[in-house]
Design a protein around this motif. Structure first.
Motif, mmCIF file in Angstrom:
data_model
loop_
_atom_site.group_PDB
_atom_site.id
_atom_site.type_symbol
_atom_site.label_atom_id
_atom_site.label_comp_id
_atom_site.label_asym_id
_atom_site.label_seq_id
_atom_site.Cartn_x
_atom_site.Cartn_y
_atom_site.Cartn_z
ATOM 1 N N GLY B 331 0.669 -1.178 0.028
ATOM 2 C CA GLY B 331 0.049 -0.056 0.062
ATOM 3 C C GLY B 331 0.847 1.281 -0.107
ATOM 4 O O GLY B 331 0.501 2.329 -0.601
ATOM 5 N N ARG B 332 1.914 1.280 0.758
ATOM 6 C CA ARG B 332 2.827 2.354 0.871
ATOM 7 C C ARG B 332 3.546 2.702 -0.594
ATOM 8 O O ARG B 332 3.542 3.913 -0.806
ATOM 9 C CB ARG B 332 3.826 2.297 1.822
ATOM 10 N N LEU B 333 3.879 1.440 -1.241
ATOM 11 C CA LEU B 333 4.749 1.576 -2.501
ATOM 12 C C LEU B 333 3.545 2.273 -3.424
ATOM 13 O O LEU B 333 3.782 3.299 -4.432
ATOM 14 C CB LEU B 333 5.321 0.499 -2.937
ATOM 15 N N VAL B 334 2.356 1.684 -3.452
ATOM 16 C CA VAL B 334 1.456 2.312 -4.535
ATOM 17 C C VAL B 334 1.110 3.700 -4.113
ATOM 18 O O VAL B 334 1.020 4.483 -5.222
ATOM 19 C CB VAL B 334 -0.035 1.546 -4.225
ATOM 20 N N ASN B 335 0.987 4.179 -2.864
ATOM 21 C CA ASN B 335 0.599 5.457 -2.620
ATOM 22 C C ASN B 335 1.923 6.529 -2.980
ATOM 23 O O ASN B 335 1.846 7.653 -3.266
ATOM 24 C CB ASN B 335 0.714 5.920 -1.259
ATOM 25 N N LEU B 336 3.047 5.946 -3.169
ATOM 26 C CA LEU B 336 4.245 6.659 -3.648
ATOM 27 C C LEU B 336 4.120 7.268 -5.020
ATOM 28 O O LEU B 336 4.551 8.195 -5.406
ATOM 29 C CB LEU B 336 5.453 5.834 -3.410
ATOM 30 N N LEU B 337 3.279 6.597 -6.047
ATOM 31 C CA LEU B 337 3.075 6.426 -7.123
ATOM 32 C C LEU B 337 2.223 7.932 -7.372
ATOM 33 O O LEU B 337 2.162 8.326 -8.519
ATOM 34 C CB LEU B 337 2.494 5.399 -7.790
ATOM 35 N N GLY B 338 1.665 8.480 -6.327
ATOM 36 C CA GLY B 338 0.964 9.635 -6.533
ATOM 37 C C GLY B 338 -0.403 9.349 -7.151
ATOM 38 O O GLY B 338 -0.960 8.251 -7.394
ATOM 39 N N SER B 339 -1.435 10.532 -7.265
ATOM 40 C CA SER B 339 -2.617 10.441 -7.792
ATOM 41 C C SER B 339 -2.984 9.854 -8.915
ATOM 42 O O SER B 339 -4.033 9.089 -9.192
ATOM 43 C CB SER B 339 -3.259 11.681 -7.498
ATOM 44 N N ARG B 340 -2.056 9.764 -9.941
ATOM 45 C CA ARG B 340 -2.307 9.565 -11.298
ATOM 46 C C ARG B 340 -1.351 8.545 -11.718
ATOM 47 O O ARG B 340 -1.481 8.032 -12.785
ATOM 48 C CB ARG B 340 -2.251 10.722 -12.096
ATOM 49 N N GLY B 341 -0.379 8.132 -10.889
ATOM 50 C CA GLY B 341 0.375 6.704 -11.227
ATOM 51 C C GLY B 341 1.389 7.180 -12.356
ATOM 52 O O GLY B 341 1.498 8.395 -12.798
ATOM 53 N N GLY B 342 2.016 6.203 -13.156
ATOM 54 C CA GLY B 342 2.712 6.305 -14.180
ATOM 55 C C GLY B 342 4.198 6.810 -13.762
ATOM 56 O O GLY B 342 5.016 7.218 -14.784
ATOM 57 N N ASP B 343 4.501 6.804 -12.374
ATOM 58 C CA ASP B 343 6.182 7.002 -12.190
ATOM 59 C C ASP B 343 6.713 5.757 -12.415
ATOM 60 O O ASP B 343 6.952 4.999 -11.359
ATOM 61 C CB ASP B 343 6.099 7.684 -10.762
ATOM 62 N N TRP B 344 7.283 5.667 -13.423
ATOM 63 C CA TRP B 344 7.969 4.222 -13.810
ATOM 64 C C TRP B 344 9.275 4.253 -12.986
ATOM 65 O O TRP B 344 9.627 3.200 -12.609
ATOM 66 C CB TRP B 344 8.615 4.515 -15.335
ATOM 67 N N ASP B 345 9.916 5.380 -12.576
ATOM 68 C CA ASP B 345 11.117 5.256 -11.647
ATOM 69 C C ASP B 345 10.876 4.629 -10.275
ATOM 70 O O ASP B 345 11.417 3.685 -9.822
ATOM 71 C CB ASP B 345 11.811 6.690 -11.659
ATOM 72 N N ILE B 346 9.619 5.214 -9.709
ATOM 73 C CA ILE B 346 9.458 4.768 -8.404
ATOM 74 C C ILE B 346 8.894 3.221 -8.542
ATOM 75 O O ILE B 346 9.288 2.416 -7.950
ATOM 76 C CB ILE B 346 8.410 5.660 -7.700
ATOM 77 N N LEU B 347 8.199 3.063 -9.427
ATOM 78 C CA LEU B 347 7.498 1.695 -9.826
ATOM 79 C C LEU B 347 8.676 0.558 -9.958
ATOM 80 O O LEU B 347 8.754 -0.323 -9.215
ATOM 81 C CB LEU B 347 6.684 1.676 -10.827
ATOM 82 N N ALA B 348 9.601 0.937 -10.758
ATOM 83 C CA ALA B 348 10.743 -0.032 -10.828
ATOM 84 C C ALA B 348 11.386 -0.251 -9.590
ATOM 85 O O ALA B 348 11.877 -1.365 -9.284
ATOM 86 C CB ALA B 348 11.718 0.271 -12.212
ATOM 87 N N ALA B 349 11.893 0.833 -8.967
ATOM 88 C CA ALA B 349 12.942 0.630 -7.870
ATOM 89 C C ALA B 349 11.863 0.115 -6.615
ATOM 90 O O ALA B 349 12.515 -0.833 -5.999
ATOM 91 C CB ALA B 349 13.215 2.098 -7.361
ATOM 92 N N SER B 350 10.631 0.627 -6.554
ATOM 93 C CA SER B 350 10.074 -0.379 -5.272
ATOM 94 C C SER B 350 9.763 -1.677 -5.644
ATOM 95 O O SER B 350 9.428 -2.377 -4.628
ATOM 96 C CB SER B 350 8.599 0.407 -5.156
ATOM 97 N N ALA B 351 9.490 -2.037 -6.948
ATOM 98 C CA ALA B 351 9.367 -3.550 -7.331
ATOM 99 C C ALA B 351 10.462 -4.223 -6.534
ATOM 100 O O ALA B 351 10.437 -5.362 -6.239
ATOM 101 C CB ALA B 351 9.386 -3.675 -8.804
ATOM 102 N N PHE B 352 11.803 -3.918 -6.873
ATOM 103 C CA PHE B 352 12.864 -4.465 -6.316
ATOM 104 C C PHE B 352 12.879 -4.520 -4.778
ATOM 105 O O PHE B 352 13.445 -5.237 -4.158
ATOM 106 C CB PHE B 352 14.198 -4.273 -7.040
ATOM 107 N N VAL B 353 12.482 -3.182 -4.248
ATOM 108 C CA VAL B 353 12.394 -3.453 -2.607
ATOM 109 C C VAL B 353 11.529 -4.177 -1.938
ATOM 110 O O VAL B 353 11.976 -4.992 -1.208
ATOM 111 C CB VAL B 353 11.920 -1.783 -2.240
ATOM 112 N N SER B 354 10.438 -4.287 -2.698
ATOM 113 C CA SER B 354 9.420 -5.236 -2.055
ATOM 114 C C SER B 354 9.670 -6.599 -2.528
ATOM 115 O O SER B 354 9.263 -7.487 -1.970
ATOM 116 C CB SER B 354 8.048 -5.045 -2.553
#
Lengths: 451, 381
Positions: B331-354
């Motif tokens: 949930g925290r990582l999804v919220n990091l993506l912001g209201s409209r999503g699409g932040d690939w930088d955060i998405l890619a990095a958080s995938a490896f964190v989780s």
């Protein structure tokens, strides 16, 4: 006495991990742009120390920090500890929570269609006549806001259930001023000029538009904004209202005409970056980046006021990128219509703190502290326009106040199955080459099916 | 032909294994490369272009007057378009219409007597009769050979997000009991269903298999309603850790019982019969014989359940809620993506964190996983 109040609120907030009152972005009483009197009056009137309010909204990431900065003032003024939360699938979450009987105190949602659904099941608390009168008197074009927040309850009687707060203007075209200068283009004042400019850019060897409809499961929605904007520019607002409530069918010539107006821009390989085939597959978040490419992949991009957050890092609004009002036809006497969207606050669990929160939204300060940051527009007449944090916001605020017609995003007003389903997929089909009449007939067939 | 046909076939097998592994890994590798790339680069070009030197068209905005000098009555502004990064400029221009009009080293005439030159190493010199302090700074378009560039910024953004540590603990608090409780219950149930004859046993097994196909999304609202009424009656918050443990237990039990029962049913009957002849009770047989023998099945189910509860977002949001202090890692990582999503930088990095914790769990217990996957499918295996 005030400071001890703040300290206790802050201590209790720390324990629960909620917003701390000391995080006030602008010190009360200091900046003359803000209406501090409204803050002090509110603080004097409400003393709800120890109460907690759960607020559920659509804002996450940076937007969450913004809403929490506003909520901090509410906490400081009223003593209520606020717990704000959101989730990716907030539309589903709010349905699950309200139906199962564990709703938040306040819910904030951007979809009137969904709110209508919640109201008809008796899950919302009416805000009362006093709030209705307030909206009418204090919001610009107050009647349209009242009707936006009015829904039929469980008993079928219409009442005001939702309080509009935070508006987005959608009728904007984004461009890079220096690219226009390099090529010698002027900002078009009428739709005729906009179309001429589009053809001019092609004649000069450029590509005028970046259009991207991709948005995961919501692919197609940016096209609905286009069609709604074109609808307001080719038909009367009354026709628009009838279309949204399906009093006239989707297959009405006015609607099909508006879809084809969008097609004039989007279905011409020379007008769109990547050709018409790329329209449906390009992600709406990546689409505006073509404006900033070297050489520019396109010169214009039609999108709502939120889009600068997807511009390349370091882009300065007003310098590196700017916007103009999506103009209306000079040849049609329809004034200056503005399409918008926004969020509405509603009481999902009645209580002293919930009521106090709605009262809080009626204070200018609740609008001004967010205006002074970013991404917030308000039709509240008493909120000081000088408080807008940057020139772009102020300009959008002016577009909002100067509009002769304001209409809410039609796809949000339609039933979810249409406005967040058939309409989207229909527009993807249309971008893929299906005729406007076929698309309209398919959407209308779905609408008939759910009646 | 010393090696013979058998080993040449082995070659083919090895080769195809390599090909399939490469195919299978490709998306993950792409995501890994993307997670080290700059936010703006991700959306502009594909991850494979990040691995080698590439020719890019870029824009640099000269500072508006900062650091300009007056030389021979002309205002001169110097700097580098590459701004500290390495690279080689191959062309430049001053208009978006012709971004590569000039070769490096040549002098371009802008309007009003202003001249601009950019050298191959990126150094530029802007010179004109008036100060550059007015206006917004000249745009310099240039084409450069840019070597690969990687950044740890994305990981820094994800790892320093406020509340991440808290969410990590929350996820652990959810996942560990949600793994242990169903195993405890399912092991007893599986033994009873496999080795204790009682009327209606087959029907019960059929019911458990039937429950496997019930989609959990269907039961969310009714279940939450029950929780709310129980919570109200007993006077506590229904959205608590106990609630989500029970939910995960319920959702995990059918598979656990099914898997364990099939495994236990395949254990040799003779062992249990001789134990019973020696006077062992059912409980003793269960704890002393069946449980140790079933360890591979228990471990493999534990991996399944842990991965599922760790990666779960929906159940956690419904039964624990999205409040800041209870938010799980997903949930925290999804919220990091912001209201409209699409932040690939955060998405890619958080995938490896989780992914980190599940990968650890997997490698620690992987030898049981394959054995457990065959549980029940090979009779008496």
């Amino acid at each position: 006495m005030k400071s001890t109040l703040l300290a206790t609120v802050c201590a209790s907030a720390l324990v629960s991990g909620a917003v701390c009152a000391q995080d006030l972005k602008f010190a009360p009483g200091e900046d003359a742009r803000f209406n501090w009197a409204s803050y002090e009056d509110y603080a004097a009137k409400y003393n709800l120390d120890g109460q907690t309010l759960t607020v559920f909204g659509p804002w996450r990431g940076e937007d969450q920090a913004l809403v929490e900065s506003m909520l901090a003032y509410f906490t400081a003024a009223s003593g209520v500890t606020v717990k704000y939360s959101s989730s990716e699938n907030y539309e589903q979450q709010i349905v699950i929570d309200t139906q199962a009987g564990s709703p938040p105190d306040i819910a904030v949602l951007p979809q009137p269609g969904l709110i209508a659904d919640l109201a008809s099941k008796g899950l919302l608390t009416p805000l009362g006549d006093e709030t209705q009168g307030w909206l009418k008197d204090n919001y610009a074009a107050g009647d349209s806001w009242v009707s936006l927040g009015t829904y039929k309850g469980k008993d079928g009687a219409p009442a005001l259930y939702a309080f509009p707060y935070k508006i987005d203007v959608k009728s904007l075209v984004w461009y890079v001023p220096e690219n226009f200068e390099d090529a010698g283009y002027e900002v078009p004042q009428t739709m005729e000029e906009l179309k001429a400019l589009t053809e001019q850019i092609v004649a000069d060897g450029g590509t005028p538009w970046c259009i991207g409809l991709g948005s995961g499961g919501a692919t197609g929605w940016p096209a609905t904004d286009w069609v709604e904007d074109m609808m307001l520019r080719t038909a009367s607002p009354e026709t628009y209202d009838k279309w949204v409530s399906n009093e006239i069918p989707f297959t009405d010539p006015a609607v099909v005409g508006a879809i084809d107006e969008f097609g004039w821009f989007a279905r011409n390989d020379k007008f769109v970056d990547g050709g018409a085939a790329a329209v449906a597959t390009t992600d709406f978040r990546d689409s505006p980046k073509g404006l900033f490419a070297s050489p520019p992949k396109c010169y214009m991009h039609h999108q709502a006021s939120f889009i600068p957050s997807f511009f390349p890092e370091g882009t300065k609004l007003g310098v590196d990128a700017d916007f103009f009002y999506m103009p209306a036809y000079a040849g049609k006497d329809l004034g200056k219509p503005v399409l918008g969207a926004g969020t509405l606050a509603m009481i999902t669990k009645d209580g002293e703190a919930s009521r106090a929160f709605i009262e809080w939204l009626k204070t200018p300060i609740a609008h001004e502290v967010w205006m002074a940051q970013s991404g917030f527009l308000t039709p509240f007449k008493a909120a000081n326009p000088e408080a807008y944090g940057n020139g772009a916001l102020k300009k959008q605020g002016e577009i909002l106040l100067n509009s002769t017609t304001f209409r809410f995003d039609g796809s949000d007003l339609m039933p979810g199955k249409i406005g967040a389903g058939a309409f989207w997929t229909g527009m993807v089909d249309y971008a893929g080459g299906k005729s406007a009449a076929d698309v309209a007939a398919a959407v209308q067939a779905e609408w008939d099916a759910i009646k | 032909m010393v090696t013979g046909p058998k080993s040449s076939f082995g070659w083919v097998v090895h080769l195809s294994v390599v090909v399939f592994v490469a195919l299978w890994m490709l998306p993950t590798v792409g995501l890994l490369v993307s997670s080290f790339r700059d936010k703006d680069q991700i959306s502009v070009s594909g991850w494979w272009t990040a691995l080698s030197t590439s020719s890019q068209n870029l824009v640099f905005r000269a500072p508006a007057g900062d650091g300009e000098e007056v030389v021979n009555g002309r205002y001169v502004l110097k700097g580098s378009v590459l701004d500290g990064a390495s690279g080689q400029v191959s062309a430049f221009g001053f208009s978006s219409r012709e971004p590569a009009a000039f070769a490096p080293g040549t002098v371009a005439d802008l309007k009003d007597g202003v001249t601009l030159t950019v050298a191959g190493d990126g150094a530029f010199e802007l010179s004109g009769p008036a100060s550059f302090a007015e206006g917004r700074g000249q745009r310099i378009f240039y084409t450069a050979e840019v070597p690969p560039r990687f950044t740890l910024e994305n990981y820094r953004n994800v790892l320093t997000a406020s509340g991440l540590g808290r969410s990590f603990l929350n996820s652990m608090t959810v996942a560990i009991p949600s793994t242990v409780i169903p195993i405890l219950i399912a092991a007893f149930a599986a033994y009873a269903l496999a080795w204790m004859p009682f009327p209606g046993r087959s029907l019960m097994i059929a019911a458990v298999v039937g429950l496997l196909v019930v989609p959990l999304q269907m039961s969310l609202i009714p279940l939450l309603k029950i929780y709310n009424s129980v919570g109200q009656a007993l006077g506590f918050d229904p959205k608590s850790y106990i609630g989500i443990w029970l939910a995960h237990t319920g959702f995990g039990l059918p598979l656990a019982i099914y898997l364990l029962r099939n495994y236990m049913a395949g254990l040799p009957r003779e062992v249990m019969e001789s134990a019973r002849l020696d006077g062992a009770t059912d409980f003793q047989i269960f704890t002393r014989i069946v449980l140790p023998l079933s360890f591979p099945a228990l471990a493999s189910f534990a991996i399944f359940q842990f991965l599922w509860t760790w990666n779960d977002l929906l159940v956690a949001l419904v039964f624990l809620g999205p409040q800041d202090d209870k938010l799980v890692l997903t949930g925290r990582l999804v919220n990091l993506l912001g209201s409209r999503g699409g932040d690939w930088d955060i998405l890619a990095a958080s995938a490896f964190v989780s992914i980190a914790v599940p990968v650890l769990v997997f490698f620690a217990m992987q030898k049981f996983l394959v054995r457990g996957l065959l549980a029940g499918s090979v009779k008496g295996g």
